[in-house]
Every structure is written in C-alpha cells, then in structure tokens.
Design an enzyme around this catalytic site. Sequence first.
Site, mmCIF file in Angstrom:
data_model
loop_
_atom_site.group_PDB
_atom_site.id
_atom_site.type_symbol
_atom_site.label_atom_id
_atom_site.label_comp_id
_atom_site.label_asym_id
_atom_site.label_seq_id
_atom_site.Cartn_x
_atom_site.Cartn_y
_atom_site.Cartn_z
ATOM 1 N N ARG A 48 64.395 -4.854 3.243
ATOM 2 C CA ARG A 48 65.254 -6.043 3.182
ATOM 3 C C ARG A 48 64.918 -6.852 1.929
ATOM 4 N NH1 ARG A 48 63.938 -9.089 7.641
ATOM 5 N NH2 ARG A 48 62.611 -10.383 6.333
ATOM 6 N N TYR A 100 90.095 -16.551 -5.655
ATOM 7 C CA TYR A 100 90.321 -15.531 -4.622
ATOM 8 C C TYR A 100 90.338 -16.197 -3.234
ATOM 9 C CZ TYR A 100 88.934 -11.919 -1.307
ATOM 10 O OH TYR A 100 88.842 -11.115 -0.206
ATOM 11 N N ASP A 172 82.545 -15.927 -11.728
ATOM 12 C CA ASP A 172 82.898 -14.701 -11.013
ATOM 13 C C ASP A 172 83.514 -13.746 -12.039
ATOM 14 O OD1 ASP A 172 84.121 -12.691 -9.510
ATOM 15 O OD2 ASP A 172 84.457 -14.010 -7.797
ATOM 16 N N LYS A 197 84.526 -3.651 -6.822
ATOM 17 C CA LYS A 197 85.656 -3.441 -7.728
ATOM 18 C C LYS A 197 85.252 -2.540 -8.905
ATOM 19 C CE LYS A 197 87.398 -6.675 -5.007
ATOM 20 N NZ LYS A 197 87.458 -6.426 -3.607
HETATM 21 N N1 PLP Z 1 85.602 -12.347 -6.078
HETATM 22 C C1 PLP Z 1 86.792 -11.831 -6.436
HETATM 23 C C2 PLP Z 1 87.409 -12.261 -7.730
HETATM 24 C C3 PLP Z 1 87.439 -10.909 -5.611
HETATM 25 O O1 PLP Z 1 88.632 -10.425 -5.976
HETATM 26 C C4 PLP Z 1 86.816 -10.538 -4.383
HETATM 27 C C5 PLP Z 1 87.474 -9.581 -3.461
HETATM 28 O O2 PLP Z 1 88.614 -9.224 -3.620
HETATM 29 C C6 PLP Z 1 85.586 -11.108 -4.046
HETATM 30 C C7 PLP Z 1 85.001 -11.984 -4.927
HETATM 31 C C8 PLP Z 1 84.912 -10.772 -2.757
HETATM 32 O O3 PLP Z 1 84.292 -9.537 -2.821
HETATM 33 P P1 PLP Z 1 83.988 -8.587 -1.565
HETATM 34 O O4 PLP Z 1 85.310 -8.159 -1.016
HETATM 35 O O5 PLP Z 1 83.166 -7.487 -2.146
HETATM 36 O O6 PLP Z 1 83.230 -9.413 -0.566
#
Ligand code: PLP
Length: 384
Positions: A48, A100, A172, A197
């Site tokens: 962990r 998002y 992000d 992604k």
């Molecule tokens: N940040 C962005 C810009 C995203 O598009 C996403 C998911 O689509 C996330 C964060 C969240 O990621 P996760 O789905 O891996 O939790």
Amino acid sequence: MELSPETIAAANGVAEDKAYGAVVPPLYLSSTYEFTGFDAHRGYDYSRATNPTRDQLSDTINRLEGGAGAIITSSGMAAIDLVLTILKPDDLLIAPHDCYGGTLRLLSARAAQGHFRLALVDQTREETVVAALEERPALVLLETPSNPLMRITDIEMVSARARAVGAKIVVDNTFLSPALQRPISLGAHMVVHSTTKYLNGHSDVVGGAVVAADADMVEHLKAWANMTGVTGAPFDAFLTLRGIRTLFPRIEYQQRNAAAVAEYLSAHKMVDAVHYPGLPSHPGHAIAARQQRGFGAMLSFEIAGGPESVRKFVEHVQVFTLAESLGGVESLVAHPATMTHASLSPNALRAAGIGHNLLRLSVGLENQSDLISDLEEALASARI
Ligand code: PLP
C-alpha cells in the site's frame, strides 16, 4: 547524459533487473516484503505504501513531467482528491467552471462537507482570474485543454499571478500528457493525470498520478496516499508503463488524425462549430501553440439540427464507438451532456457552454480516410 523525453518513455527502467537480467522491468504483485532482520528491510515492506512496479511507473511519469516525485493512484479522481488534502476548511479553491464533470462533482461534494471553500471561474479570461485571485485562494486548479470544449488556459500567466498571492497551482494534464505539455516548466506546483487516458493509452486500466515539483509536497502526498490507501495496483502500474513506451508515436499519429478530422468537420454544413485548438480560428490557438508541443487528439463539435441529429449520428458511426473516456488507440465519440458531464445541473451545463448538440471525439490510430468516411456517413444520416 541528459536523456530526451522520448527515450525516458521508451526505456526508463529497461534492463535494470539485478535478479535475472530481465529487459522489461518485472511485475511485483507481492503485497508484503521480507524483512532482512530486526527493524531492517530492503526499502519495501508493504505494497500500500511502496511497490517496486508502481515505483517504476512513478519514476517514469515524474521524469517526463520534470517533478521532484510522483504518486500513483487508483484513478484520476483519486489523484485529484489526493491534492485536496493540502486544503483546510477555511481555504479557498479556485477551479474552472467547465472542468470535467467528475471533478466538479468531487469538488462540490467536498466543499459542501466543509472541507474547503470553492469558487468556479472562467480561467481563460485574465480579468476573471485576477478578480478571483483577490480572494486569496490557497489552491488554483487548471484543466487545459478543458473537457469537453477544449478551452485553453494560459498556465504561465495564471501560475505567475497565483504565485504572487501565495497560492499553489495544480494542472490537470490528462488531455495532452507530458508528451505535449509540461505544466511544471510553466510554473505549476503540481500536475495531475488520469493515466486511464493517453499515458496508458489502451483503454484497459483506470489509474491516476500526481506529480509535485517540490520534495516536501511529494512527502505530504505520499503520506496521505498511504494513510487513505489510494495508491494504484501493481498490475495496473505494469500495464500503464507498457502503454507509456509508445506514448510519443501514438500521440503524434493521433493528433495528425485529429487535425484532419477537425479540418474536415469545419467545412461540413451539418457542423455549426468545431472546438480544436489546432485550428487558427480557435480562441486559444496562440496560447496553445506557445505552451503545447502539439494540439492533441481531442476535439468537440456542435452538430446542426436538434437531439434527433445527435441520436442519428451516434447510432450511425462504425469506426468511432459511442463510449466515455478518451486517449486510447481506438476512436471514441461521447455526448457530454448525457455522458461525461451528466452529473452537472442544467444551469451548470449552460454556464460551462455544454449544449445538447455538442459531441466530443477522441481520435485514435485508425486510418485517416476510414475515420473521415465514417463521419461523412454519420453526418449524412443525421441530416433531418
Ligand atoms: N481529469 C480529466 C480531464 C478527465 O477527463 C477524467 C476522466 O475522464 C478525470 C480527470 C478522471 O479520471 P479517472 O476516470 O481516471 O478517475
């Protein structure tokens, strides 16, 4: 020897196995590690907290982003939530009004529980950023390009202004990956990723990462990740590292496809608007050209006609798949208002500029002509 990012992506940790000389870094699934004696271990005790496979991935992402260290989490949302541990109840967090949907849901829920105060602003406009910073935020979250409208925020400008009022900046970087944008070099304190992604790139892992520019921050985040147990699984780390090996060629090819798709859609009479930072007409084009190494492979567009056109389009595509997520080798189409951003209220959708005729494309590695023919046929079927 200073290695270039392409070499780090392809070969970081390769041929370093001391036990058998394995070229590919081995996968360590063990949850626990033998102590060498009383109060003594080899650097690993319990997975962990630390795990050799996860550390390989963390070192690779950290080197690509140019940070002091990275923490690998079980999802992108877990990565964002981990960053929120730096905030206290009176602290103000400034976030984009069009981030998002899952991020907005998390920030709103935590703010409603009194974990911090939240203000949502349009960060693409310098005057709204300046006004928001007068409230002395502790943290500013940026998402650029934004999901799904591909709005571009000037990372250097916001970072400089936020630093001047003592705020931390987290970006992000999911939509571009470090192959195309390195926020720490532009002034950010931290970078978050949904590694689900582009970094993994094959739509078979959900994961996340936080990279911090400062060693004390890395220690803070590591401690919280261990306390709450949000660290990612070793097998996921193994797959994600395998995905990163091809990050640069994948994203280069995918963005070439995306640019062709954006140009094709821009000239189509069934399309009211195309949001792609690579188009000179995009309002963020100049900033994107300056702060990014490429325009990426994500775009969105507004289809002419009403909900019926949207329905016909998404039911007609064959090469594109109607699905959430992005950044994989396969092309996807999503309808943000009912899918990725469905958790937003009608007012929040309106404020973010997400209409019911907006479709988002994640452009993959398929043949360019196949992609365009698919869109052509789907747009023809959407004509009402
Ligand atoms: N940040 C962005 C810009 C995203 O598009 C996403 C998911 O689509 C996330 C964060 C969240 O990621 P996760 O789905 O891996 O939790």
